[in-house]
Design a protein around this motif. Sequence first.
Motif, PDB file in Angstrom:
ATOM      1  N   GLU A 110       0.795  -1.220   0.000  1.00 16.66           N
ATOM      2  CA  GLU A 110       0.000   0.000   0.000  1.00 16.66           C
ATOM      3  C   GLU A 110       0.834   1.280   0.000  1.00 16.66           C
ATOM      4  OE1 GLU A 110      -2.717  -0.078   3.260  1.00 16.66           O
ATOM      5  OE2 GLU A 110      -3.610  -2.006   2.692  1.00 16.66           O
ATOM      6  N   SER A 111       2.111   1.221   0.348  1.00 16.20           N
ATOM      7  CA  SER A 111       2.929   2.428   0.435  1.00 16.20           C
ATOM      8  C   SER A 111       3.134   3.053  -0.936  1.00 16.20           C
ATOM      9  CB  SER A 111       4.306   2.099   1.029  1.00 16.20           C
ATOM     10  OG  SER A 111       4.197   1.661   2.356  1.00 16.20           O
ATOM     11  N   LYS A 112       3.316   4.371  -0.931  1.00 10.62           N
ATOM     12  CA  LYS A 112       3.728   5.059  -2.143  1.00 10.62           C
ATOM     13  C   LYS A 112       5.252   5.030  -2.198  1.00 10.62           C
ATOM     14  CE  LYS A 112      -0.267   8.161  -2.347  1.00 10.62           C
ATOM     15  NZ  LYS A 112      -0.715   9.574  -2.351  1.00 10.62           N
ATOM     16  N   GLY A 113       5.786   4.549  -3.288  1.00 11.88           N
ATOM     17  CA  GLY A 113       7.231   4.425  -3.410  1.00 11.88           C
ATOM     18  C   GLY A 113       7.720   3.088  -2.890  1.00 11.88           C
ATOM     19  N   LEU A 114       8.932   2.757  -3.283  1.00 10.20           N
ATOM     20  CA  LEU A 114       9.538   1.483  -2.918  1.00 10.20           C
ATOM     21  C   LEU A 114      10.828   1.716  -2.149  1.00 10.20           C
ATOM     22  CD1 LEU A 114       9.093  -0.386  -6.319  1.00 10.20           C
ATOM     23  CD2 LEU A 114       7.829  -0.831  -4.220  1.00 10.20           C
ATOM     24  N   GLY A 115      11.182   0.758  -1.299  1.00  3.01           N
ATOM     25  CA  GLY A 115      12.412   0.841  -0.531  1.00  3.01           C
ATOM     26  C   GLY A 115      13.567   0.130  -1.200  1.00  3.01           C
ATOM     27  N   LYS A 116      14.500  -0.361  -0.377  1.00  2.00           N
ATOM     28  CA  LYS A 116      15.646  -1.080  -0.895  1.00  2.00           C
ATOM     29  C   LYS A 116      16.031  -2.186   0.080  1.00  2.00           C
ATOM     30  CE  LYS A 116      18.763   2.467   0.949  1.00  2.00           C
ATOM     31  NZ  LYS A 116      19.838   3.428   0.608  1.00  2.00           N
ATOM     32  N   ILE A 117      16.906  -3.072  -0.367  1.00  3.91           N
ATOM     33  CA  ILE A 117      17.353  -4.219   0.423  1.00  3.91           C
ATOM     34  C   ILE A 117      18.879  -4.209   0.421  1.00  3.91           C
ATOM     35  CG2 ILE A 117      17.352  -6.736   0.595  1.00  3.91           C
ATOM     36  CD1 ILE A 117      14.697  -6.740  -0.987  1.00  3.91           C
ATOM     37  N   HIS A 118      19.484  -4.290   1.598  1.00  4.56           N
ATOM     38  CA  HIS A 118      20.954  -4.300   1.645  1.00  4.56           C
ATOM     39  C   HIS A 118      21.442  -4.890   2.967  1.00  4.56           C
ATOM     40  CE1 HIS A 118      21.190  -0.639   4.308  1.00  4.56           C
ATOM     41  NE2 HIS A 118      20.008  -0.396   3.745  1.00  4.56           N
ATOM     42  N   HIS A 119      22.707  -5.283   2.954  1.00  9.31           N
ATOM     43  CA  HIS A 119      23.351  -5.927   4.104  1.00  9.31           C
ATOM     44  C   HIS A 119      22.527  -7.133   4.590  1.00  9.31           C
ATOM     45  CE1 HIS A 119      25.576  -2.078   4.227  1.00  9.31           C
ATOM     46  NE2 HIS A 119      26.564  -2.867   4.675  1.00  9.31           N
ATOM     47  N   ILE A 120      22.523  -8.141   3.734  1.00 10.48           N
ATOM     48  CA  ILE A 120      21.837  -9.406   4.021  1.00 10.48           C
ATOM     49  C   ILE A 120      22.910 -10.491   4.098  1.00 10.48           C
ATOM     50  CG2 ILE A 120      19.989 -10.970   3.351  1.00 10.48           C
ATOM     51  CD1 ILE A 120      19.115  -8.013   3.792  1.00 10.48           C
ATOM     52  N   TYR A 121      22.838 -11.337   5.134  1.00  9.72           N
ATOM     53  CA  TYR A 121      23.897 -12.306   5.412  1.00  9.72           C
ATOM     54  C   TYR A 121      23.329 -13.725   5.427  1.00  9.72           C
ATOM     55  CZ  TYR A 121      26.292  -8.087   7.030  1.00  9.72           C
ATOM     56  OH  TYR A 121      26.863  -6.840   7.111  1.00  9.72           O
ATOM     57  N   PHE A 122      23.923 -14.597   4.625  1.00 12.23           N
ATOM     58  CA  PHE A 122      23.594 -16.020   4.628  1.00 12.23           C
ATOM     59  C   PHE A 122      24.865 -16.776   5.010  1.00 12.23           C
ATOM     60  CE2 PHE A 122      20.806 -14.038   1.502  1.00 12.23           C
ATOM     61  CZ  PHE A 122      19.564 -14.575   1.799  1.00 12.23           C
ATOM     62  N   GLU A 123      24.809 -17.535   6.098  1.00 12.52           N
ATOM     63  CA  GLU A 123      26.014 -18.237   6.555  1.00 12.52           C
ATOM     64  C   GLU A 123      25.661 -19.628   7.061  1.00 12.52           C
ATOM     65  OE1 GLU A 123      29.966 -17.519   9.322  1.00 12.52           O
ATOM     66  OE2 GLU A 123      28.168 -16.316   9.685  1.00 12.52           O
ATOM     67  N   ASN A 124      26.473 -20.602   6.647  1.00 11.89           N
ATOM     68  CA  ASN A 124      26.294 -22.003   7.056  1.00 11.89           C
ATOM     69  C   ASN A 124      24.904 -22.516   6.655  1.00 11.89           C
ATOM     70  OD1 ASN A 124      28.837 -21.812   8.231  1.00 11.89           O
ATOM     71  ND2 ASN A 124      28.026 -21.369  10.263  1.00 11.89           N
ATOM     72  N   ILE A 125      24.681 -22.529   5.345  1.00 15.66           N
ATOM     73  CA  ILE A 125      23.429 -23.018   4.780  1.00 15.66           C
ATOM     74  C   ILE A 125      23.722 -24.365   4.117  1.00 15.66           C
ATOM     75  CG2 ILE A 125      21.487 -22.498   3.270  1.00 15.66           C
ATOM     76  CD1 ILE A 125      21.950 -20.357   5.433  1.00 15.66           C
ATOM     77  N   GLN A 126      22.979 -25.407   4.488  1.00 13.91           N
ATOM     78  CA  GLN A 126      23.198 -26.750   3.939  1.00 13.91           C
ATOM     79  C   GLN A 126      21.910 -27.312   3.338  1.00 13.91           C
ATOM     80  OE1 GLN A 126      24.643 -28.895   7.469  1.00 13.91           O
ATOM     81  NE2 GLN A 126      26.467 -29.353   6.286  1.00 13.91           N
ATOM     82  N   TYR A 127      22.026 -27.801   2.098  1.00 16.71           N
ATOM     83  CA  TYR A 127      20.962 -28.623   1.534  1.00 16.71           C
ATOM     84  C   TYR A 127      21.468 -30.060   1.516  1.00 16.71           C
ATOM     85  CZ  TYR A 127      17.909 -31.000  -1.688  1.00 16.71           C
ATOM     86  OH  TYR A 127      17.051 -31.913  -2.253  1.00 16.71           O
ATOM     87  N   VAL A 128      20.735 -30.974   2.179  1.00 18.01           N
ATOM     88  CA  VAL A 128      21.212 -32.350   2.344  1.00 18.01           C
ATOM     89  C   VAL A 128      20.191 -33.363   1.808  1.00 18.01           C
ATOM     90  CG1 VAL A 128      22.624 -31.768   4.347  1.00 18.01           C
ATOM     91  CG2 VAL A 128      20.263 -32.485   4.698  1.00 18.01           C
ATOM     92  N   GLY A 129      19.280 -32.918   0.935  1.00 19.56           N
ATOM     93  CA  GLY A 129      18.198 -33.780   0.478  1.00 19.56           C
ATOM     94  C   GLY A 129      18.590 -34.739  -0.622  1.00 19.56           C
ATOM     95  N   LYS A 130      17.602 -35.117  -1.419  1.00 19.70           N
ATOM     96  CA  LYS A 130      17.810 -36.103  -2.465  1.00 19.70           C
ATOM     97  C   LYS A 130      18.655 -35.526  -3.596  1.00 19.70           C
ATOM     98  CE  LYS A 130      13.274 -38.177  -1.589  1.00 19.70           C
ATOM     99  NZ  LYS A 130      11.934 -38.445  -2.158  1.00 19.70           N
ATOM    100  N   GLU A 131      19.484 -36.383  -4.165  1.00 24.37           N
ATOM    101  CA  GLU A 131      20.290 -35.973  -5.305  1.00 24.37           C
ATOM    102  C   GLU A 131      19.500 -36.231  -6.579  1.00 24.37           C
ATOM    103  OE1 GLU A 131      24.791 -36.396  -7.150  1.00 24.37           O
ATOM    104  OE2 GLU A 131      24.185 -37.589  -5.419  1.00 24.37           O
ATOM    105  N   ILE A 132      18.992 -35.158  -7.168  1.00 24.67           N
ATOM    106  CA  ILE A 132      18.242 -35.264  -8.411  1.00 24.67           C
ATOM    107  C   ILE A 132      18.907 -34.365  -9.444  1.00 24.67           C
ATOM    108  CG2 ILE A 132      16.064 -35.886  -7.321  1.00 24.67           C
ATOM    109  CD1 ILE A 132      15.253 -32.988  -7.425  1.00 24.67           C
ATOM    110  N   LYS A 133      18.407 -34.418 -10.683  1.00 26.05           N
ATOM    111  CA  LYS A 133      19.065 -33.692 -11.762  1.00 26.05           C
ATOM    112  C   LYS A 133      19.169 -32.201 -11.455  1.00 26.05           C
ATOM    113  CE  LYS A 133      18.928 -32.885 -16.747  1.00 26.05           C
ATOM    114  NZ  LYS A 133      18.216 -33.165 -18.012  1.00 26.05           N
ATOM    115  N   SER A 134      18.091 -31.619 -10.992  1.00 24.00           N
ATOM    116  CA  SER A 134      18.103 -30.213 -10.611  1.00 24.00           C
ATOM    117  C   SER A 134      17.373 -30.075  -9.286  1.00 24.00           C
ATOM    118  CB  SER A 134      17.420 -29.342 -11.677  1.00 24.00           C
ATOM    119  OG  SER A 134      17.433 -27.991 -11.289  1.00 24.00           O
ATOM    120  N   CYS A 135      18.104 -29.763  -8.233  1.00 22.25           N
ATOM    121  CA  CYS A 135      17.506 -29.712  -6.896  1.00 22.25           C
ATOM    122  C   CYS A 135      16.469 -28.610  -6.783  1.00 22.25           C
ATOM    123  CB  CYS A 135      18.592 -29.482  -5.842  1.00 22.25           C
ATOM    124  SG  CYS A 135      19.847 -30.764  -5.771  1.00 22.25           S
TER     125      CYS A 135
END
Length: 206
Positions: A110-135
């Motif tokens: 509902e806001s007028k205008g848009l903001g921004k996204i910055h300083h985002i941190y992803f650390e120690n992320i693991q995907y351990v599921g099934k091994e398929i052609k494209s996860c």
Amino acid sequence: SCFIRNRDDSLVVKGFDTGDVEQVRFTNCTIWNDFGRPMEVGYENRADSISHVCFENITVIRSLSGYPIMGIHEGDRADIHHIYFRNIRIEEAEGSQLFDLRIRPSFWNESKGLGKIHHIYFENIQYVGKEIKSCFERSRIQGYGEGNTVGQIYFKNIEVLGKKISSAAECQLDCLEYTHDITFESDGPALPIPIVDSRITIRSRE
């Protein structure tokens, strides 16, 4: 610790014109998502600032709806920054996106205008599921304009099926328009540890 099974976004942060949103921590959760996103900031971001939000020590045991596992979606005015995803383990998530950071107008905003996204941190992320052609479906980072950018995004120790990821290409991540300073690391010092003191402050409207 808690177990969450949900048919919508499970751990989600929004703003509704009640003041800035800050100092929010989700920790030690196990998630089964039948629909929607396991971890999300957005879409309703009606605040001047959304910051210092931490998702940590999270296990996603099932999320097969095709939505992002970790998402930040901006269609309102908020300056979204210092959001941390740390120690995330993902089991069944075939057909989903790992990451989706995007600025776009949407039905929910509902806001007028848009903001921004910055300083985002992803650390120690693991995907351990099934091994398929494209996860996964391809992940995405996308801004909207010169004043509505997505940048200073840091990835450290990302692992898919036992393989350390060292680039956006290896992560099936598309860095689209109005994005900048996207960094992958697999060695070196840990990323800054957030100090998050969760609290709720509701400000009356003037």
